[in-house]
Design a protein around this motif. Sequence first.
Motif, PDB file in Angstrom:
ATOM      1  N   UNK A 125      11.508  11.664   4.739  1.00  0.00           N
ATOM      2  CA  UNK A 125      10.659  12.573   5.371  1.00  0.00           C
ATOM      3  C   UNK A 125       9.608  13.115   4.617  1.00  0.00           C
ATOM      4  N   UNK A 126       9.614  12.918   3.520  1.00  0.00           N
ATOM      5  CA  UNK A 126       8.637  13.412   2.283  1.00  0.00           C
ATOM      6  C   UNK A 126       7.214  12.311   2.429  1.00  0.00           C
ATOM      7  N   UNK A 127       7.682  11.233   2.875  1.00  0.00           N
ATOM      8  CA  UNK A 127       6.478  10.156   2.785  1.00  0.00           C
ATOM      9  C   UNK A 127       6.259   9.602   4.152  1.00  0.00           C
ATOM     10  N   UNK A 128       6.527  10.221   5.106  1.00  0.00           N
ATOM     11  CA  UNK A 128       6.292   9.587   6.569  1.00  0.00           C
ATOM     12  C   UNK A 128       4.649   9.718   6.900  1.00  0.00           C
ATOM     13  N   UNK A 180       0.704  -1.113   0.189  1.00  0.00           N
ATOM     14  CA  UNK A 180       0.070   0.062  -0.095  1.00  0.00           C
ATOM     15  C   UNK A 180       0.922   1.224  -0.256  1.00  0.00           C
ATOM     16  N   UNK A 181       1.752   1.282   0.666  1.00  0.00           N
ATOM     17  CA  UNK A 181       2.828   2.550   0.963  1.00  0.00           C
ATOM     18  C   UNK A 181       3.453   2.526  -0.499  1.00  0.00           C
ATOM     19  N   UNK A 182       3.925   1.471  -1.025  1.00  0.00           N
ATOM     20  CA  UNK A 182       4.458   1.683  -2.321  1.00  0.00           C
ATOM     21  C   UNK A 182       3.732   2.369  -3.392  1.00  0.00           C
ATOM     22  N   UNK A 183       2.418   1.790  -3.357  1.00  0.00           N
ATOM     23  CA  UNK A 183       1.465   2.511  -4.089  1.00  0.00           C
ATOM     24  C   UNK A 183       1.223   3.929  -4.040  1.00  0.00           C
ATOM     25  N   UNK A 184       1.066   4.193  -2.909  1.00  0.00           N
ATOM     26  CA  UNK A 184       1.019   5.712  -2.346  1.00  0.00           C
ATOM     27  C   UNK A 184       2.076   6.737  -2.890  1.00  0.00           C
ATOM     28  N   UNK A 185       3.192   6.072  -2.567  1.00  0.00           N
ATOM     29  CA  UNK A 185       4.587   6.872  -3.100  1.00  0.00           C
ATOM     30  C   UNK A 185       4.722   7.192  -4.579  1.00  0.00           C
ATOM     31  N   UNK A 186       4.224   5.901  -5.085  1.00  0.00           N
ATOM     32  CA  UNK A 186       4.508   6.141  -6.461  1.00  0.00           C
ATOM     33  C   UNK A 186       3.387   6.995  -7.103  1.00  0.00           C
ATOM     34  N   UNK A 205       8.547   0.857   6.894  1.00  0.00           N
ATOM     35  CA  UNK A 205       7.733   0.717   5.781  1.00  0.00           C
ATOM     36  C   UNK A 205       8.280   1.703   4.584  1.00  0.00           C
ATOM     37  N   UNK A 206       8.627   2.869   4.830  1.00  0.00           N
ATOM     38  CA  UNK A 206       8.796   3.860   3.974  1.00  0.00           C
ATOM     39  C   UNK A 206      10.138   3.655   3.390  1.00  0.00           C
ATOM     40  N   UNK A 207      10.960   3.057   4.257  1.00  0.00           N
ATOM     41  CA  UNK A 207      12.341   2.837   4.014  1.00  0.00           C
ATOM     42  C   UNK A 207      12.605   1.501   3.197  1.00  0.00           C
TER      43      UNK A 207
END
Length: 244
Positions: free
Chosen positions: A69-72, A45-51, A79-81
């Motif tokens: 920091x831009x995606x926390x 889910x995080x991957x999709x949102x970051x993309x 998970x972001x890392x």
Amino acid sequence: MPRTVRISGSQWSDSQVLLKIRERSFNANQRIRLRFMSTATATSSVTQQIAKRIAPASKSQPSRVYTPFDFLDLGTPHNVGMTLLRMVRAGSLRRLARGLYDVPRTHALLGELLPSADDIARALARRDGASVQPSEAMAANLLSLSEQVPARAVYDTDGPSRKVTVGPLTVQLTKRPARQVRSASPMSSLVFAALRSVGKQHITPARTEHLREALSAADRARLLKDLPLAPAWMHPHLRFIADQ
């Protein structure tokens, strides 16, 4: 004759003990499997949102530099890392330095393109919650008051001092008092820094006339409002540049 074992005041046969061990082992494996599936789902889910966040930004700001920091707000730091690491391995992101990423870009003649010093400095400022502005020598060069090109990209900041190297480019942030970095508008701060670089004795009418022509009407008006933030010796020059 089957052997029995006393556990918690009860008699247990070998087969019962073995069955209990298997049951606990199965439950533990199930918990591990569910935890893994939950983590994998969250990471996906995080991957999709970051993309989804990067896609429009990469079109409007192709050279933008990102930090975790831009995606926390989209997931935990872990998970972001992990997501950024996977995106780097997949080739959708490029790791520039520790904690700095961008979308890879290439040019038919120039090959791989790197972000500018400004892009890197802005990313570091967002990460540190700080303000940055070009150093005095950079400001003078940017405003065409000096033809000398600084050997390094040096910025003043009210955050921590640091130095980052990306390929052949070195970006250095030098800590300064917050009043010097954060108080005035970006253009006013740039003009103040450029005049400090030139020096009181070397500010000529030609240079101030150049600044008056180079700055927009809005920037000149703001320069006048920011006048109290500049040293007293600059005031006559700033009033002239502001067309007052």
